[in-house]
Scaffold this motif. Structure first.
Motif: not given
Length: 479
Positions: A296-297, A315, A317-319, A339, A341-345
């Motif tokens: 995805d990223d 990735d 987005q933190g996934c 998923k 990591n909710k902050s997408k870092s």
């Protein structure tokens, strides 16, 4: 005086000498502190005195030296009771604090001795008595009281700096020791240079590998430490022969190459993640892509299990993804996506470890650019399904900080990791402690610490900073 029939006199009979009471129950009650002034439960002290006064020898000191219960002595059992009551001075005096030089401040001699006895005694008594067993929770989100444990500071106390490499004028973004090697170290910098050193006496630079035109984002040693595979922001991957210092293979991509590793079973297979949202399986001999998988990223970090069957990739987005790989053909297949990591870092570190005493299974460490650390258990029977055990929030760094497991200490107690920081310190954290998780720090860098790495024997720790300085720290010897 009374006269007898024979005219002689006799002295009056002396009263009998009172015998010393020997009943242990009576003595224990006599020695027990008054209930009104005692701050501790009477039952503990009454039980302790009954144990000590059974078959009391002539010397109390001799008895304390010889008395054993469950394999532990009097001091261990006494400290165990004090800790159960609530700690007080006995528990607070055993916490060491790091000194300014980066090594642990030595605790008092008597505290160190009683602490060691008390720790092992606590484990024995907790395991053999039902009411004293506590469920160990390592979630940093739960507000539970901190359990009294002994931290094995000697396992990661340091005697100072072993050596320093300051020949690089750019930021050193990543460094690693060779596989199963204690003295082979390499580090990559933002100017595209890759330096290979030996840290044994005397430390020296073996090779300066020049070829990349932009930042080194990642590199990996082959299983025999004969080759290094590196990737860069210049969209290329290169394979170097260390002994000659030459580049023997260049693989060109269409985007920045962000992470790379050799397959542990098939060293002819390279796995690389890039900014084009792909993981490529590359044939080392031909330079051709054997298989690819799209995400995805951008794929920013990856690691692979020791058997070479599961790839764990993070990735931008933190996934975190779990990917199965065929060690012969290099074919890739995505199985799970996490998923947490909710902050997408972006993920900066993915590190796999075969076993953990805390999780009782394979585990994974993930470090995110915003300062979050995540600790997962891996279900190998479910194709690498990840379950979040705990997380730790650090100060949000400006640099892309990396982290690493501390396997030696983690095999003793807790789950310890080491990480760099923006304040130029190297920090040690115990993910199993919800409160006050920082257990040590090393001070010596003059700028933000980015990378950390252990050698194979784990007697040396290397750290790098944004000014290009690499410090190799020497761990103190322990018996």
């Amino acid at each position: 005086m009374e006269a007898t029939a024979g005219g002689s006199t006799s002295a009056p009979a002396c009263p009998p000498t009172p015998s010393r009471p020997t009943d242990p129950d009576f003595l224990s009650c006599m020695l027990q502190p008054p209930t009104t002034s005692s701050s501790r439960p009477d039952a503990d002290y009454a039980a302790l005195r009954r144990l000590l006064l059974r078959r009391k020898p002539p010397s109390a000191l001799q008895h304390r030296m010889e008395w054993m219960c469950n394999g532990k002595g009097y001091v261990a059992y006494r400290n165990f009771l004090l800790r159960r009551v609530g700690g007080g001075a006995a528990s607070s005096s055993t916490h060491s604090t790091p000194s300014n030089s980066g090594r642990w401040a030595p605790p008092p001699a008597h505290a160190a001795l009683s602490e060691a006895d008390s720790s092992s005694s606590s484990r024995d008594w907790r395991s053999n008595s039902g009411p004293l067993i506590r469920n160990i929770s390592i979630s940093s989100k739960q507000n539970v009281p901190e359990r009294p444990v002994r931290f094995a500071e000697p396992a990661y106390s340091f005697v100072g700096m072993h050596c320093i490499f300051d020949d690089c004028k750019a930021s050193v973004t990543i460094l690693k020791f060779g596989r199963a090697s204690s003295d082979l170290l390499a580090y990559g910098a933002s100017d595209g240079s890759l330096t290979v050193c030996q840290v044994s006496d005397p430390p020296s630079v073996l090779q300066k590998l020049i070829g990349h035109s932009k930042d080194i984002t990642d590199f990996d040693f082959s299983s025999n430490n004969q080759y290094i595979a590196s990737c860069s922001m210049d969209k290329t991957m290169r394979v170097w022969e260390i002994s000659k210092g030459t580049c023997i293979r260049v693989v060109y991509g269409v985007s920045s190459q962000l992470c790379i590793c050799f397959h542990p079973v098939n060293n002819n297979l390279l796995l690389a993640g890039n900014a084009n949202r792909e993981i490529n399986a590359i044939n080392f001999s031909t330079g051709r892509i054997a298989s690819k998988l799209t995400f995805d990223d951008a794929v920013t970090a990856l690691d692979i299990d020791h058997a070479g069957q599961l790839i764990f990739a993070g990735d931008a987005q933190g996934c975190i993804y779990t990917v199965t790989v065929n060690s012969h053909t290099g074919s890739l297949s995505r199985t799970h996506k996490n998923k947490s990591n909710k902050s997408k870092s972006p993920v900066t570190t993915i590190q796999y470890r075969t076993f953990s005493l805390v999780a009782r299974c394979p585990v994974l460490l993930s470090c995110v650019q915003n300062g979050n650390l995540f600790f997962f258990s891996i279900a190998t029977d479910s194709k690498g399904y990840l379950t979040l055990i705990c997380s730790l929030k650090l100060a949000s760094p400006v640099q892309s900080i990396r982290a690493s497991f501390c396997p030696l200490l983690s095999l003793e107690k807790g789950e310890f990791i080491v990480t760099g920081s923006d304040d130029a310190n190297v920090y040690f954290y115990d993910l199993a402690r919800p409160n006050n998780s920082c257990v040590n720090k090393l001070q010596g860098h003059g700028s933000p610490v980015i990378g950390v790495a252990w050698n194979h024997g784990e007697n040396l720790l290397a750290s790098s900073d944004s000014d290009g300085t690499v410090i190799v720290w020497k761990r103190s010897k322990t018996t």
